[in-house]
Design an enzyme around this catalytic site. Structure first.
Site, PDB file in Angstrom:
ATOM      1  CG  MET A 188      -1.913  -1.251   1.023  1.00  0.00           C
ATOM      2  SD  MET A 188      -3.515  -0.872   2.104  1.00  0.00           S
ATOM      3  CE  MET A 188      -2.823  -0.511   3.717  1.00  0.00           C
ATOM      4  N   GLY A 231      10.950  -2.745   5.819  1.00  0.00           N
ATOM      5  CA  GLY A 231      10.045  -4.083   5.637  1.00  0.00           C
ATOM      6  C   GLY A 231       9.595  -4.197   4.204  1.00  0.00           C
ATOM      7  CG  HIS A 232       6.739  -1.602   2.390  1.00  0.00           C
ATOM      8  ND1 HIS A 232       6.464  -0.561   3.311  1.00  0.00           N
ATOM      9  CD2 HIS A 232       5.552  -2.394   2.578  1.00  0.00           C
ATOM     10  CE1 HIS A 232       5.358  -0.501   3.432  1.00  0.00           C
ATOM     11  NE2 HIS A 232       4.685  -1.711   3.482  1.00  0.00           N
ATOM     12  N   GLY A 268       4.911 -10.327   3.827  1.00  0.00           N
ATOM     13  CA  GLY A 268       5.642 -10.137   5.232  1.00  0.00           C
ATOM     14  C   GLY A 268       4.925 -10.781   6.275  1.00  0.00           C
ATOM     15  CE  LYS A 305       3.212  -4.757  11.710  1.00  0.00           C
ATOM     16  NZ  LYS A 305       2.502  -3.986  10.813  1.00  0.00           N
ATOM     17  CB  SER A 356       2.750   2.510   6.042  1.00  0.00           C
ATOM     18  OG  SER A 356       3.455   1.611   5.163  1.00  0.00           O
TER      19      SER A 356
END
Ligand code: AMP
Length: 285
Positions: free
Chosen positions: A33, A39-40, A153, A155, A192
């Site tokens: 997004m 992380g991305h 991820g 996450k 984010s």
């Protein structure tokens, strides 16, 4: 590395992906997004690696409206397309799809992907319809991109299980790669949504990862009772002023609650720090 090519039109994206596939190029896809963080970027670097030198590393940046509830943060979700494109380029991404919502969803859109059991409970309980929106948009992105591998991820552990179940149940010809959680130096899982936190909230947010690591240490020390691990984590979160949504020890694939933590069990937490809802999780030893 050079800036990636930006494509706005999903049909053009699909045509270009088809051409690449027909030319025998391997395709690795990272759906996001946007408002990218490390992380991305870890997913994108892995996509680059898996696509190989001749393949295509693709990323999508789309704040998907159908996965947001009416009271959620769709309109204020952070956005920075030009910054994101530069980061994608540094991570080795070749092309980025960043479409308008009106190009993704037909005005008469009426088809949905509903992954039933694993979407219930946890985030599914407090965000009704969220995983239906996620599964539907991921299905669309897979059809638009036809990747060999798509990377997600850990996450978002429940999301990863929802996508794995969808791929399994609907015979999708794609490998789903789950990637480890990337954290700030102090342990906070990168997100984010961390951009919403004030300095004081940022301190309180640290209690999520701390509570999980503490539970992991207790499990390593021999505490297997899920109720005891959950109570300890909940107390730590509440003590830090976090409004707890859930703290659960679950079977990692089905996400069913377990009474006793076993190797591979996962502890998942969600809570509000001020108005910001954060999630995190850890594998129990
Ligand atoms: P999002 O932009 O939040 O939808 O995330 C896009 C992808 O990045 C999802 O597969 C997430 O699970 C993944 N992701 C987000 N934060 C992290 C993180 N801290 N570590 C690893 N992957 C992450």
């Amino acid at each position: 590395m050079s800036a990636p090519e930006l494509i706005r039109d999903p049909r053009e994206w699909q045509r270009r992906c088809r051409e690449a596939r027909q030319a025998g190029r391997r395709i690795a896809l990272v759906p996001t997004m946007g408002y990218l963080h490390d992380g991305h970027l870890s997913l994108m670097r892995e996509a680059r690696r898996r696509a190989g030198a001749d393949g295509l590393a693709l990323a999508t940046i789309f704040v998907n409206p159908t996965q947001f509830g009416p009271q959620e943060d769709l309109s204020r979700y952070p956005r920075d397309l030009s910054g994101d494109l530069a980061k994608c380029g540094q991570a080795g991404v070749d092309r980025v799809l960043a479409p308008e919502a009106s190009a993704v969803y037909h005005p008469l859109h009426e088809s949905w992907v509903d992954v039933t059991s694993v979407s219930q409970g946890l985030c599914g309980a407090s965000r009704p319809g969220h995983f239906r929106g996620v599964a539907t948009v991921v299905m669309k992105l897979l059809h638009l991109s036809h990747p060999d591998v798509a990377l997600f991820g850990e996450k978002d552990w429940q999301q990863l299980q929802v996508i794995r179940a969808m791929v399994r149940d609907l015979d999708l010809d794609v490998e789903i790669a789950g990637m480890p959680i990337i954290r700030e130096q102090d342990g906070l899982a990168m997100s984010s949504r961390n951009a919403y936190l004030s300095a004081e909230e940022r301190v309180r947010a640290l209690s999520l990862s701390r509570a999980l690591f503490e539970a992991g240490a207790r499990a390593r020390g021999g505490e297997r009772r899920a109720a005891a691990l959950q109570a300890g984590a909940r107390a730590a979160l509440e003590g830090a002023g976090v409004r707890v949504d859930y703290v659960e020890v679950v079977q990692p694939e089905t996400l069913r609650p377990v009474a006793e933590a076993a190797p591979g069990s996962r502890m998942l937490v969600a809570g509000f720090v001020g108005r910001t809802r954060l999630i995190d999780n850890v594998g129990l030893p």
